[in-house]
Write a protein that holds these residues in place. Structure first.
Motif, PDB file in Angstrom:
ATOM      1  N   LEU A 176      34.533  35.785  47.695  1.00 38.39           N
ATOM      2  CA  LEU A 176      35.902  36.164  47.352  1.00 38.39           C
ATOM      3  C   LEU A 176      36.313  35.352  46.131  1.00 38.39           C
ATOM      4  O   LEU A 176      36.361  34.118  46.181  1.00 38.39           O
ATOM      5  N   CYS A 177      36.595  36.048  45.029  1.00 32.98           N
ATOM      6  CA  CYS A 177      36.869  35.374  43.752  1.00 32.98           C
ATOM      7  C   CYS A 177      38.272  35.673  43.231  1.00 32.98           C
ATOM      8  O   CYS A 177      38.920  36.636  43.637  1.00 32.98           O
ATOM      9  N   ALA A 178      38.702  34.811  42.305  1.00 31.20           N
ATOM     10  CA  ALA A 178      40.007  34.946  41.648  1.00 31.20           C
ATOM     11  C   ALA A 178      39.834  34.622  40.170  1.00 31.20           C
ATOM     12  O   ALA A 178      38.843  33.993  39.776  1.00 31.20           O
ATOM     13  N   PRO A 179      40.765  35.036  39.316  1.00 33.89           N
ATOM     14  CA  PRO A 179      40.678  34.684  37.893  1.00 33.89           C
ATOM     15  C   PRO A 179      40.670  33.167  37.729  1.00 33.89           C
ATOM     16  O   PRO A 179      41.207  32.432  38.570  1.00 33.89           O
ATOM     17  N   ALA A 180      40.086  32.703  36.656  1.00 35.63           N
ATOM     18  CA  ALA A 180      39.967  31.261  36.416  1.00 35.63           C
ATOM     19  C   ALA A 180      41.320  30.576  36.338  1.00 35.63           C
ATOM     20  O   ALA A 180      41.440  29.386  36.674  1.00 35.63           O
ATOM     21  N   ASN A 181      42.359  31.307  35.902  1.00 39.22           N
ATOM     22  CA  ASN A 181      43.684  30.701  35.754  1.00 39.22           C
ATOM     23  C   ASN A 181      44.621  31.024  36.921  1.00 39.22           C
ATOM     24  O   ASN A 181      45.843  30.873  36.808  1.00 39.22           O
ATOM     25  N   ALA A 182      44.070  31.461  38.034  1.00 42.43           N
ATOM     26  CA  ALA A 182      44.899  31.785  39.196  1.00 42.43           C
ATOM     27  C   ALA A 182      45.665  30.553  39.670  1.00 42.43           C
ATOM     28  O   ALA A 182      45.150  29.430  39.574  1.00 42.43           O
ATOM     29  N   PRO A 183      46.864  30.717  40.204  1.00 41.45           N
ATOM     30  CA  PRO A 183      47.690  29.564  40.629  1.00 41.45           C
ATOM     31  C   PRO A 183      47.282  28.996  41.985  1.00 41.45           C
ATOM     32  O   PRO A 183      48.083  28.389  42.667  1.00 41.45           O
ATOM     33  N   TYR A 184      46.048  29.178  42.344  1.00 41.17           N
ATOM     34  CA  TYR A 184      45.497  28.621  43.574  1.00 41.17           C
ATOM     35  C   TYR A 184      44.012  28.369  43.338  1.00 41.17           C
ATOM     36  O   TYR A 184      43.350  29.085  42.573  1.00 41.17           O
ATOM     37  N   ASP A 185      43.507  27.336  43.958  1.00 40.07           N
ATOM     38  CA  ASP A 185      42.107  26.956  43.765  1.00 40.07           C
ATOM     39  C   ASP A 185      41.258  27.094  45.028  1.00 40.07           C
ATOM     40  O   ASP A 185      40.031  27.008  44.944  1.00 40.07           O
ATOM     41  N   THR A 186      41.879  27.251  46.165  1.00 38.93           N
ATOM     42  CA  THR A 186      41.143  27.350  47.421  1.00 38.93           C
ATOM     43  C   THR A 186      41.616  28.564  48.208  1.00 38.93           C
ATOM     44  O   THR A 186      42.681  29.143  47.926  1.00 38.93           O
ATOM     45  N   PHE A 187      40.846  28.934  49.194  1.00 39.57           N
ATOM     46  CA  PHE A 187      41.217  30.060  50.055  1.00 39.57           C
ATOM     47  C   PHE A 187      42.530  29.753  50.783  1.00 39.57           C
ATOM     48  O   PHE A 187      43.421  30.604  50.871  1.00 39.57           O
ATOM     49  N   GLU A 188      42.671  28.522  51.274  1.00 41.74           N
ATOM     50  CA  GLU A 188      43.881  28.114  51.973  1.00 41.74           C
ATOM     51  C   GLU A 188      45.109  28.225  51.075  1.00 41.74           C
ATOM     52  O   GLU A 188      46.170  28.716  51.491  1.00 41.74           O
ATOM     53  N   GLU A 189      44.969  27.789  49.818  1.00 37.44           N
ATOM     54  CA  GLU A 189      46.078  27.870  48.877  1.00 37.44           C
ATOM     55  C   GLU A 189      46.418  29.322  48.549  1.00 37.44           C
ATOM     56  O   GLU A 189      47.582  29.681  48.375  1.00 37.44           O
ATOM     57  N   MET A 190      45.389  30.156  48.471  1.00 33.29           N
ATOM     58  CA  MET A 190      45.622  31.576  48.187  1.00 33.29           C
ATOM     59  C   MET A 190      46.404  32.229  49.324  1.00 33.29           C
ATOM     60  O   MET A 190      47.337  33.013  49.087  1.00 33.29           O
ATOM     61  N   ILE A 191      46.050  31.914  50.563  1.00 33.50           N
ATOM     62  CA  ILE A 191      46.753  32.482  51.715  1.00 33.50           C
ATOM     63  C   ILE A 191      48.218  32.041  51.708  1.00 33.50           C
ATOM     64  O   ILE A 191      49.138  32.842  51.944  1.00 33.50           O
ATOM     65  N   ALA A 192      48.463  30.757  51.401  1.00 32.45           N
ATOM     66  CA  ALA A 192      49.833  30.250  51.335  1.00 32.45           C
ATOM     67  C   ALA A 192      50.612  30.975  50.240  1.00 32.45           C
ATOM     68  O   ALA A 192      51.785  31.361  50.433  1.00 32.45           O
ATOM     69  N   TYR A 193      49.979  31.184  49.080  1.00 28.01           N
ATOM     70  CA  TYR A 193      50.618  31.882  47.956  1.00 28.01           C
ATOM     71  C   TYR A 193      50.929  33.330  48.343  1.00 28.01           C
ATOM     72  O   TYR A 193      52.008  33.859  48.034  1.00 28.01           O
ATOM     73  N   ALA A 194      49.988  33.972  49.034  1.00 27.58           N
ATOM     74  CA  ALA A 194      50.176  35.369  49.444  1.00 27.58           C
ATOM     75  C   ALA A 194      51.336  35.501  50.426  1.00 27.58           C
ATOM     76  O   ALA A 194      52.093  36.484  50.376  1.00 27.58           O
ATOM     77  N   THR A 239      34.761  42.512  35.692  1.00 29.78           N
ATOM     78  CA  THR A 239      35.493  42.674  34.438  1.00 29.78           C
ATOM     79  C   THR A 239      36.982  42.428  34.645  1.00 29.78           C
ATOM     80  O   THR A 239      37.637  41.739  33.844  1.00 29.78           O
ATOM     81  N   SER A 240      37.527  42.969  35.733  1.00 29.76           N
ATOM     82  CA  SER A 240      38.956  42.840  36.005  1.00 29.76           C
ATOM     83  C   SER A 240      39.339  41.418  36.399  1.00 29.76           C
ATOM     84  O   SER A 240      40.423  40.939  36.052  1.00 29.76           O
ATOM     85  N   LEU A 241      38.464  40.724  37.107  1.00 35.33           N
ATOM     86  CA  LEU A 241      38.717  39.327  37.443  1.00 35.33           C
ATOM     87  C   LEU A 241      38.704  38.469  36.179  1.00 35.33           C
ATOM     88  O   LEU A 241      39.582  37.631  35.964  1.00 35.33           O
ATOM     89  N   SER A 242      37.702  38.696  35.345  1.00 40.74           N
ATOM     90  CA  SER A 242      37.573  37.920  34.108  1.00 40.74           C
ATOM     91  C   SER A 242      38.766  38.125  33.190  1.00 40.74           C
ATOM     92  O   SER A 242      39.203  37.193  32.509  1.00 40.74           O
ATOM     93  N   GLY A 243      39.296  39.350  33.162  1.00 49.03           N
ATOM     94  CA  GLY A 243      40.427  39.668  32.286  1.00 49.03           C
ATOM     95  C   GLY A 243      41.772  39.413  32.924  1.00 49.03           C
ATOM     96  O   GLY A 243      42.810  39.599  32.269  1.00 49.03           O
ATOM     97  N   GLY A 244      41.778  39.017  34.192  1.00 51.31           N
ATOM     98  CA  GLY A 244      43.032  38.757  34.878  1.00 51.31           C
ATOM     99  C   GLY A 244      43.799  39.999  35.285  1.00 51.31           C
ATOM    100  O   GLY A 244      45.000  39.950  35.535  1.00 51.31           O
ATOM    101  N   PHE A 245      43.081  41.137  35.330  1.00 52.67           N
ATOM    102  CA  PHE A 245      43.743  42.390  35.697  1.00 52.67           C
ATOM    103  C   PHE A 245      43.899  42.533  37.213  1.00 52.67           C
ATOM    104  O   PHE A 245      44.718  43.322  37.684  1.00 52.67           O
ATOM    105  N   ILE A 246      43.081  41.824  37.973  1.00 52.08           N
ATOM    106  CA  ILE A 246      43.241  41.759  39.418  1.00 52.08           C
ATOM    107  C   ILE A 246      43.250  40.285  39.814  1.00 52.08           C
ATOM    108  O   ILE A 246      42.751  39.432  39.074  1.00 52.08           O
TER     109      ILE A 246
END
Length: 378
Positions: A176-194, A239-246
């Motif tokens: 499970l991946c996210a863009p490099a500049n996503a405002p979360y760095d871990t799965f736990e942080e992503m769940i909290a953000y969501a 491609t979409s992850l790299s470009g920040g489209f998703i």
């Protein structure tokens, strides 16, 4: 599922890196000799109970062939060319898996067999459903077969229109991946953000597929909501992850490592079968590659097996012999190494246990599709 055996097998996964070839398909099919809207309300109690019961039945099983086979009596029709139908293009995961099994069939059983690709998996599944039920035409299918039927995107009912021959290898790990500049760095942080931003994270996935239900399980079990964005292929998601489209997307570990190294994305976690550990796959990977289970989310796993099917109406004794013969392919060391090289966890299960495993996987897929509001059939 079968954690001890799986852990032992997966520890071999980085040892069998073998090259592989593929053939190009043109038109609807090609043949080659065997070479190298969001979320709806929670699922019904009935669906929950079915999934729980089926999972329990398949969680601790012992396998041995139900019949004995010998040369010339493998269940496959003698004197006929066996056709493996690939529900996908040449070079894909299903194609490579089938070709490795096809090669082992030639080596170990001495059976003449061919591989035929169909660019559309729905067409491929329909071809096997329409075939003569004599054992001469078989296929290898994944969760796509179940999901397309459950969501009403295909007409082939895997339980009525096909004959299950064997449950085979596990599909391994999805990152499970996210863009490099996503405002979360871990799965736990992503769940909290969501949770703080419901429906704002764009999750790239097919309109109906395995990744769709993986995201569905995360949403259901963690009480979060993603915004689904069409991204059917892995290349689209990368491609979409790299470009920040998703904001989120599942990809294979190989691509995840490459793109992470290039600074194009970040890995939050992996999702795999119940009990699998990333250290047994590659102990050099960082903690961010640990499975969701390993990161403390015991209910976040996703079992995806590969299943060998034939048309409906096949003789039960013949099917048991074919199942036993398939174990010979599983025991072929070269075949196992080839399967490991593409990230699979080699497995074989007898017919009784294959049905338990398939039914458990199917029940959970029905449950998650029901939660997402996409269930048409069950």
């Amino acid at each position: 599922m079968r954690k001890k055996i799986v852990a032992m097998v997966i520890s071999m996964m980085m040892l069998g890196l073998a090259g592989c070839g593929s053939t190009n398909s043109s038109g609807a099919a090609s043949s080659a000799a065997s070479p190298a809207k969001a979320a709806a309300n929670a699922s019904s109690e009935t669906a929950k109970a079915a999934a729980s019961e089926e999972t329990a039945a398949a969680s601790s099983i012992e396998d041995k062939p139900e019949v004995e086979v010998s040369k010339g009596d493998y269940g496959f029709p003698n004197g006929s060319t066996i056709t493996w139908i690939v529900p996908g293009k040449a070079g894909g995961g299903s194609d490579l898996t089938i070709r490795y099994l096809s090669e082992a069939m030639t080596r170990d059983l001495g059976l003449t067999n061919t591989v035929t690709n169909y660019d559309s998996n729905t067409v491929g599944h329909q071809q096997i459903a329409n075939a003569k039920p004599d054992g001469s035409t078989i296929t290898l299918a994944t969760a796509a077969l179940n999901i397309q039927w459950i969501t009403g995107n295909a007409d082939v009912n895997p339980k009525k229109d096909l004959t299950l021959i064997a449950a085979m290898d596990d599909n391994g790990f999805s990152a499970l991946c996210a863009p490099a500049n996503a405002p979360y760095d871990t799965f736990e942080e992503m769940i909290a953000y969501a949770k703080e931003n419901p429906g704002k994270l764009n999750a790239g996935m097919p309109s109906s597929g395995n990744n769709t239900l993986q995201f569905g399980k995360i949403q259901k079990n963690r009480n979060v909501q993603f915004n689904p964005v069409e991204a059917s292929s892995e290349s689209d998601r990368l491609t979409s992850l790299s470009g920040g489209f998703i904001d989120l997307g599942f990809v294979g570990i190989g691509n995840a490592k490459e793109y992470e190294k290039a600074g194009k994305l970040k890995v939050l976690a992996t999702m795999a079968g119940d009990g699998l550990k990333i250290e047994n796959y590659d102990s050099s990977l960082g903690d961010n590659y640990k499975t969701m289970q390993e990161q403390g989310y015991d209910d976040l796993y996703w079992n995806v097996k590969h299943y060998i099917y034939g048309p409906a109406g096949m003789d039960e004794t013949q099917v048991k012999k074919m199942n036993a013969a398939v174990k010979i392919l599983y025991d072929d060391q070269q075949c196992r190494e080839d399967l490991i090289s593409i990230g699979h966890v080699p497995e074989w299960h007898n017919l009784e246990n294959s049905e338990k495993i398939r039914n458990a996987e199917y029940a959970e897929e029905v449950q998650i599709a029901d939660y997402l509001g996409t269930k048409v059939n069950d």
